[in-house]
Design a protein around this motif. Structure first.
Motif, PDB file in Angstrom:
ATOM      1  N   GLU A  84     -13.961   3.250 -30.979  1.00 33.21           N
ATOM      2  CA  GLU A  84     -14.412   3.806 -32.406  1.00 33.21           C
ATOM      3  C   GLU A  84     -14.049   5.509 -32.245  1.00 33.21           C
ATOM      4  O   GLU A  84     -13.555   5.924 -33.244  1.00 33.21           O
ATOM      5  CB  GLU A  84     -15.776   3.905 -32.481  1.00 33.21           C
ATOM      6  CG  GLU A  84     -16.292   2.368 -32.924  1.00 33.21           C
ATOM      7  CD  GLU A  84     -16.634   1.544 -31.841  1.00 33.21           C
ATOM      8  OE1 GLU A  84     -16.472   2.134 -30.636  1.00 33.21           O
ATOM      9  OE2 GLU A  84     -16.913   0.288 -31.954  1.00 33.21           O
ATOM     10  N   ALA A  87     -10.321   5.671 -32.504  1.00 33.38           N
ATOM     11  CA  ALA A  87      -9.775   5.471 -33.659  1.00 33.38           C
ATOM     12  C   ALA A  87      -9.936   6.718 -34.788  1.00 33.38           C
ATOM     13  O   ALA A  87      -8.954   6.877 -35.731  1.00 33.38           O
ATOM     14  CB  ALA A  87     -10.464   4.233 -34.237  1.00 33.38           C
ATOM     15  N   ALA A  88     -11.239   7.154 -34.781  1.00 29.72           N
ATOM     16  CA  ALA A  88     -11.388   8.309 -35.663  1.00 29.72           C
ATOM     17  C   ALA A  88     -10.574   9.532 -35.310  1.00 29.72           C
ATOM     18  O   ALA A  88      -9.877  10.203 -36.168  1.00 29.72           O
ATOM     19  CB  ALA A  88     -12.808   8.642 -35.484  1.00 29.72           C
ATOM     20  N   THR A  91      -7.104   8.723 -36.784  1.00 30.22           N
ATOM     21  CA  THR A  91      -6.866   8.877 -38.056  1.00 30.22           C
ATOM     22  C   THR A  91      -7.051  10.258 -38.635  1.00 30.22           C
ATOM     23  O   THR A  91      -6.362  10.585 -39.475  1.00 30.22           O
ATOM     24  CB  THR A  91      -8.185   8.154 -38.767  1.00 30.22           C
ATOM     25  OG1 THR A  91      -8.147   6.837 -38.397  1.00 30.22           O
ATOM     26  CG2 THR A  91      -8.364   8.239 -40.220  1.00 30.22           C
ATOM     27  N   SER A 122      -4.842  -4.999 -40.798  1.00 35.06           N
ATOM     28  CA  SER A 122      -4.921  -3.234 -40.974  1.00 35.06           C
ATOM     29  C   SER A 122      -5.796  -2.984 -42.142  1.00 35.06           C
ATOM     30  O   SER A 122      -5.497  -3.487 -43.286  1.00 35.06           O
ATOM     31  CB  SER A 122      -3.386  -2.850 -40.824  1.00 35.06           C
ATOM     32  OG  SER A 122      -2.782  -3.055 -39.536  1.00 35.06           O
ATOM     33  N   GLY A 123      -6.166  -1.695 -41.870  1.00 37.75           N
ATOM     34  CA  GLY A 123      -6.598  -0.971 -43.220  1.00 37.75           C
ATOM     35  C   GLY A 123      -5.706   0.152 -43.411  1.00 37.75           C
ATOM     36  O   GLY A 123      -4.636   0.241 -42.707  1.00 37.75           O
ATOM     37  N   ASN A 125      -6.282   3.391 -42.611  1.00 41.75           N
ATOM     38  CA  ASN A 125      -6.346   4.256 -41.463  1.00 41.75           C
ATOM     39  C   ASN A 125      -6.317   3.469 -40.205  1.00 41.75           C
ATOM     40  O   ASN A 125      -6.612   1.998 -40.203  1.00 41.75           O
ATOM     41  CB  ASN A 125      -7.585   5.288 -41.551  1.00 41.75           C
ATOM     42  CG  ASN A 125      -7.517   5.986 -42.615  1.00 41.75           C
ATOM     43  OD1 ASN A 125      -6.606   6.489 -43.026  1.00 41.75           O
ATOM     44  ND2 ASN A 125      -8.582   5.972 -43.404  1.00 41.75           N
ATOM     45  N   THR A 127      -8.244   1.582 -37.343  1.00 41.24           N
ATOM     46  CA  THR A 127      -9.612   0.947 -37.570  1.00 41.24           C
ATOM     47  C   THR A 127      -9.852   0.165 -36.146  1.00 41.24           C
ATOM     48  O   THR A 127      -8.868  -0.067 -35.513  1.00 41.24           O
ATOM     49  CB  THR A 127      -9.726  -0.047 -38.675  1.00 41.24           C
ATOM     50  OG1 THR A 127      -8.564  -1.115 -38.453  1.00 41.24           O
ATOM     51  CG2 THR A 127      -9.622   0.385 -39.821  1.00 41.24           C
ATOM     52  N   VAL A 129     -10.572  -3.424 -34.238  1.00 41.25           N
ATOM     53  CA  VAL A 129     -10.428  -4.761 -34.401  1.00 41.25           C
ATOM     54  C   VAL A 129     -10.646  -5.293 -33.104  1.00 41.25           C
ATOM     55  O   VAL A 129      -9.753  -5.144 -32.002  1.00 41.25           O
ATOM     56  CB  VAL A 129      -9.286  -5.208 -35.082  1.00 41.25           C
ATOM     57  CG1 VAL A 129      -9.233  -6.606 -35.044  1.00 41.25           C
ATOM     58  CG2 VAL A 129      -9.030  -4.557 -36.544  1.00 41.25           C
ATOM     59  N   ILE A 133      -7.769  -0.876 -31.003  1.00 38.15           N
ATOM     60  CA  ILE A 133      -7.501   0.075 -32.319  1.00 38.15           C
ATOM     61  C   ILE A 133      -6.289  -0.751 -33.101  1.00 38.15           C
ATOM     62  O   ILE A 133      -5.169  -0.580 -32.570  1.00 38.15           O
ATOM     63  CB  ILE A 133      -7.239   1.519 -31.918  1.00 38.15           C
ATOM     64  CG1 ILE A 133      -8.301   2.002 -31.306  1.00 38.15           C
ATOM     65  CG2 ILE A 133      -6.787   2.190 -33.232  1.00 38.15           C
ATOM     66  CD1 ILE A 133      -8.331   3.297 -30.730  1.00 38.15           C
ATOM     67  N   ARG A 134      -6.349  -1.014 -34.440  1.00 42.72           N
ATOM     68  CA  ARG A 134      -5.289  -1.580 -35.080  1.00 42.72           C
ATOM     69  C   ARG A 134      -4.787  -0.352 -35.901  1.00 42.72           C
ATOM     70  O   ARG A 134      -5.414   0.396 -36.379  1.00 42.72           O
ATOM     71  CB  ARG A 134      -5.904  -2.624 -36.021  1.00 42.72           C
ATOM     72  CG  ARG A 134      -4.867  -3.176 -37.466  1.00 42.72           C
ATOM     73  CD  ARG A 134      -3.775  -3.823 -36.393  1.00 42.72           C
ATOM     74  NE  ARG A 134      -4.489  -5.220 -35.877  1.00 42.72           N
ATOM     75  CZ  ARG A 134      -3.470  -6.123 -35.220  1.00 42.72           C
ATOM     76  NH1 ARG A 134      -2.455  -5.877 -35.032  1.00 42.72           N
ATOM     77  NH2 ARG A 134      -4.193  -7.249 -34.715  1.00 42.72           N
ATOM     78  N   GLY A 136      -2.895   1.864 -38.597  1.00 40.02           N
ATOM     79  CA  GLY A 136      -3.267   1.946 -40.129  1.00 40.02           C
ATOM     80  C   GLY A 136      -2.015   1.976 -40.846  1.00 40.02           C
ATOM     81  O   GLY A 136      -1.108   2.495 -40.447  1.00 40.02           O
TER      82      GLY A 136
END
Length: 462
Positions: A84, A87-88, A91, A122-123, A125, A127, A129, A133-134, A136
């Protein structure tokens, strides 16, 4: 020097408020304390001058406390929620290629997979999954945030997309244009539908026309002759999907090239991954460590040329600025006319090279002044004098030796091979160079050995 760290900080902050006569009193007190602690007078005076100078711009305790809290929070998140956290970060720095390359490397070191964009997962940004990390969709060039949001809304309302044709029939083609579709295809966003990227590019125009026709009918509120409402969520399910052409998929080099062009990164693989052992052996620095190297010092960096900007000097000579990437980040390399004349054929995107250059530190960051450019494969073959392979004392080692011997036979050359046997109780035994086994330490040789013994089992020694 007679003060604790806390007192020294108080002294530093107090200096900004003291009058000259008060400052002199502080100096006297400081020097007395230094003398009592047996510190030379000249050294104490120099230290006092440094503290006084630092007082003009140094952070105070409130800043230090705030940074300490932020450091603790981020350290905690990275330790306990690494996926997490990364991923942040990705982004937040989505537009900063240098930082994202470094994050990709850090994810690999942490054992976190970075998955490519996927039209059904995918979103907007980056994310998380399934502990990975997927990528964005908004991080793809020519893919606008508004268009992504409309796609996500349709997916949430009517379910996952079953095919490329299904996607084109259901999304708003006024927002999702051909450039966006091309970007999604080339970065592998439709791979999970089972279609090849080359196939989808071949039918893209047809699929857009098909989708536009379906949307026109939906806008008019028409129904099919069987009574199926074309405006419903399962419209595309009632329509036949044309077959995809039987054409070969792009090779890996082409797929990686498109991924790089459209995202700034290699997603599904990295051209340098199979050279990882070589990079360690033939480089004296990495891009991430250049800021710590003294100005003017010569270094050797192995990497891939990501981009080239050529220009003509006032004297009419050609030179270039290269953006070179390794597994840690990127650096700009300046190829002046003399170097361009000798290595011009190597100065091209996607070339794997070793660059010898000197550190050039300026206002805009650290660069390299190129001195020499060589093909990485040639340097590997010519510079590696010995290969060391590590074997552990575990079940199955007797089956590995015949497989290694077959690999040695497939890659004949002029480089010696020796083995290190790691046994219990931290004992190790090295062999002399193996008789009758001289090999060529190419990236394919390294990959085959690591397939048998695992990553890191092989060392290349120059």
């Amino acid at each position: 020097a007679g003060f604790s760290l806390g007192q020294a900080d108080i002294l530093r902050r107090a200096m900004g408020k003291k009058k000259p006569e008060e400052m002199e009193k502080l100096r006297v007190k400081f020097l007395e304390g230094a003398k009592n602690n047996k510190i030379a007078e000249k050294k104490a005076e120099k230290l006092y001058e440094l503290i006084q100078k630092f007082a003009g711009y140094g952070f105070n305790k409130s800043h230090a406390a705030a940074y300490a809290v932020v450091c603790y929070h981020t350290g905690y998140l990275k330790a306990h929620y690494p996926t997490e956290f990364m991923a942040a970060l990705m982004t937040t720095d989505m537009g900063n290629q240098d930082k994202i390359v470094g994050y990709f490397t850090e994810c690999r070191d942490l054992g976190i997979k970075v998955l490519g964009p996927d039209i059904n997962e995918s979103g907007k940004n980056f994310t998380v999954v399934d502990r990975a990390i997927r990528f964005g969709m908004a991080a793809i060039k020519n893919v606008g945030e508004g268009a992504v949001e409309s796609v996500l809304a349709i997916r949430a309302e009517t379910g996952p997309f079953k095919s490329f044709y299904d996607f084109c029939r259901r999304v708003d083609l006024h927002k999702v244009n051909k450039r966006m579709l091309e970007g999604l295809i080339k970065t592998g966003a439709f791979d999970s539908t089972g279609a090849k990227r080359a196939q989808l590019m071949a039918v893209m125009d047809q699929a857009v026309e098909d989708g536009a026709a379906a949307q026109r009918e939906r806008d008019l509120g028409q129904t099919s002759i069987f009574g199926d409402e074309l405006s419903g969520p399962d419209t595309s399910a009632t329509l036949a999907t044309p077959p995809l052409p039987a054409i070969a998929e792009w090779d890996q080099a082409q797929r990686l090239k498109y991924e790089r062009e459209l995202t700034g990164f290699y997603i599904t693989a990295h051209p340098l991954t199979r050279y990882e052992a070589t990079l360690k052996a033939l480089s004296t620095a990495t891009t991430v460590g250049l800021s710590d190297v003294s100005d003017g010092k010569e270094v050797k960096i192995c990497g891939i040329i990501a981009s080239v900007k050529s220009m003509i000097t006032k004297k009419g000579d050609r030179m270039a600025y290269l953006n070179v990437e390794d597994l840690h980040g990127t650096v700009e390399v300046i190829a002046f006319p003399d170097l361009y004349k000798t290595a011009g054929d190597l100065i091209a995107p996607e070339r794997l090279v070793r660059i010898t250059g000197t550190i050039d530190r300026g206002d805009k960051g650290t660069k390299l002044r190129g001195v020499k450019i060589e093909p990485l494969a040639d340097v590997q073959t010519q510079s590696i004098k010995r290969v060391q392979i590590r074997l552990t004392d575990r079940p199955g080692v007797s089956d590995q030796l015949p497989r290694l011997r077959d690999i040695f036979t497939r890659y004949p050359g002029n480089t010696t091979v020796s083995l290190t046997f790691s046994m219990e109780n931290a004992l190790e035994a090295d062999t002399v160079p193996l008789p009758n086994h001289m090999i060529s330490p190419s990236e394919y040789f390294v990959a085959d050995v690591e397939e048998v013994l695992g990553k890191g089992a092989l060392s290349l020694l120059s």
